[in-house]
Design an enzyme around this catalytic site. Structure first.
Site, PDB file in Angstrom:
ATOM      1  N   SER A 171       1.043  -1.363  -0.159  1.00 25.42           N
ATOM      2  CA  SER A 171      -0.023  -0.155   0.128  1.00 25.42           C
ATOM      3  C   SER A 171       1.227   1.259   0.229  1.00 25.42           C
ATOM      4  CB  SER A 171      -0.593  -0.003   1.280  1.00 25.42           C
ATOM      5  OG  SER A 171      -0.346  -0.276   2.108  1.00 25.42           O
ATOM      6  N   HIS A 199      -4.829  -3.598  -2.450  1.00 25.30           N
ATOM      7  CA  HIS A 199      -4.986  -2.836  -3.130  1.00 25.30           C
ATOM      8  C   HIS A 199      -4.037  -3.544  -4.977  1.00 25.30           C
ATOM      9  CE1 HIS A 199      -4.130   0.895  -0.520  1.00 25.30           C
ATOM     10  NE2 HIS A 199      -4.008  -0.304  -0.379  1.00 25.30           N
ATOM     11  N   LYS A 230     -11.723   0.157  -1.629  1.00 25.39           N
ATOM     12  CA  LYS A 230     -10.732   0.715  -2.869  1.00 25.39           C
ATOM     13  C   LYS A 230     -11.511   0.717  -4.104  1.00 25.39           C
ATOM     14  CE  LYS A 230      -7.082   0.492   0.288  1.00 25.39           C
ATOM     15  NZ  LYS A 230      -8.432  -0.211   1.450  1.00 25.39           N
TER      16      LYS A 230
END
Length: 382
Positions: A171, A199, A230
């Site tokens: 990250s 991610h 996300k």
């Protein structure tokens, strides 16, 4: 430390956002180019995602008022889990109320006494806290250092339970885990593997299927964890694995059993976002293109970008020292660019940096504007 930063006028946190999470935002009354969001595919403002959330509230109300274990399971939860498992190529999925909670719930449930967790030093904080909640012994290995990982594995009993946990895309750095080597070592030393793909989902792999897909190793990874906050434009998290592993966690994970389930709106938004990703894989390709574009532009302008062998949308550049980093973040904010300052303990004391992250909906023109501001500000720093 926070009080000192506030007095010095360089406190970088809790800026008020007054608009949607998009490539440009209104933050504290002014337009800012958003280069600090994990909204990788730009789906938080997609009309279909917003409409799905609204319709879910109209049908189910605002909350579930209970855990998945009891009264908190909607047909929407089951629908999302089935479609996500199919997308990832895994047998089963279960969802958690947040991404952080997912790691707490998975790791604490499956890692027991007289067992071992091998943890990359740059793994996310939620992994470390999950390790603390488990009864297993945690052993850290140097970031992406496969020789160090093997040296640690060699010292452990072959028959003992062992779990190697790594971020897929890290990250802070944007690095990608060396998953082929990790899987090889896991097979050699009788260990299981878990990838935190918070991610990675929507970012790399075939059509955004994540790190295991990126390397063609989906069938070799035991557990994939991810988030909805996300690329999936919502809030929540998930675990994907073989069905018996998922069922075990559902019946033994205290963070899962004793937490209320994802809200109807959050679940519907994630499901709508997933369907858009499946329908529009070009969004992932666009994100990769923009990641290469911004990295090259920063380097052309003399910005010290952290090297990476891949073009992920996380592109940090060095500011080195603590106060210098806070000053740089403040100057950029005042000039109209929002980035995230990264300070110890997330970095070494002399390797502080500013983390930029991209959305597939950014344009080259707006990135050019941001790079011009970043180059101008960094040249003014002491």
């Amino acid at each position: 430390a926070a009080e000192e930063a506030i007095k010095a006028g360089i406190y970088p946190y809790f800026h008020e956002l007054e608009s949607k999470q998009d490539i440009e935002v209104i933050m504290e009354g002014k337009r800012r180019i958003m280069l600090g969001s994990n909204n990788y595919l730009g789906l938080t403002v997609h009309p279909e995602v917003m409409e799905a959330a609204i319709k879910a509230i109209e049908k189910y109300g605002t909350g579930c008022s209970g855990s998945r274990f009891l009264n908190g399971t909607l047909d929407l939860h089951n629908e999302l889990e089935v479609e996500l498992a199919d997308f990832l190529g895994m047998e089963a999925v279960t969802t958690f109320s947040t991404g952080f909670q997912s790691n707490l719930g998975i790791i604490s449930a499956i890692a027991g006494r007289h067992e071992y967790i091998l943890c990359d030093r740059e793994n996310h904080a939620s992994i470390y806290d999950g390790c603390r909640l488990s009864y297993a012994e945690t052993i850290r290995y140097r970031h992406n250092d496969m020789d160090d990982l093997e040296s640690k594995l060699k010292k452990l009993p072959l028959e003992a339970g062992k779990l190697i946990i790594t971020d897929g895309v890290f990250s802070m750095s944007g690095d990608i885990a060396k998953l082929p080597e990790i899987v090889e070592l896991a097979e050699k030393y009788n260990a299981a593997t878990m990838v935190d793909d918070a991610h990675g989902l929507g970012v790399i792999g075939e059509g955004g299927r994540g790190t295991a897909s990126h390397f063609g190793l989906t069938d070799k990874v035991d557990i994939i964890m991810g988030t909805f906050s996300k690329s999936l434009a919502s809030l929540g998290g998930f675990m994907a694995a073989k069905k018996y592993i998922v069922d075990y966690v559902r019946h033994n994970s205290r963070p899962f059993i004793f937490s209320a389930s994802i809200t109807p709106a959050g679940c519907a938004a994630a499901l709508a976002a997933l369907r858009i990703i499946k329908r529009e894989p070009e969004r992932v390709a666009r994100l990769t293109h923009l990641s290469k574009y911004l990295r090259e532009k920063l380097m052309e302008n003399g910005i010290a970008v952290r090297e990476s062998g891949y073009s992920t949308p996380i592109i940090p550049f060095y500011t080195y020292e603590h106060t210098r980093t806070l000053v740089a973040a403040k100057m950029l904010f005042e000039e109209g660019v929002y980035v995230n300052p990264v300070l110890p303990p997330a970095t070494a004391p002399t390797e502080c940096l500013l983390r930029t992250s991209l959305m597939a909906t950014h344009t080259e023109e707006i990135l050019d504007e941001a790079v011009e501001i970043i180059a101008r500000v960094t040249k003014q720093l002491p």
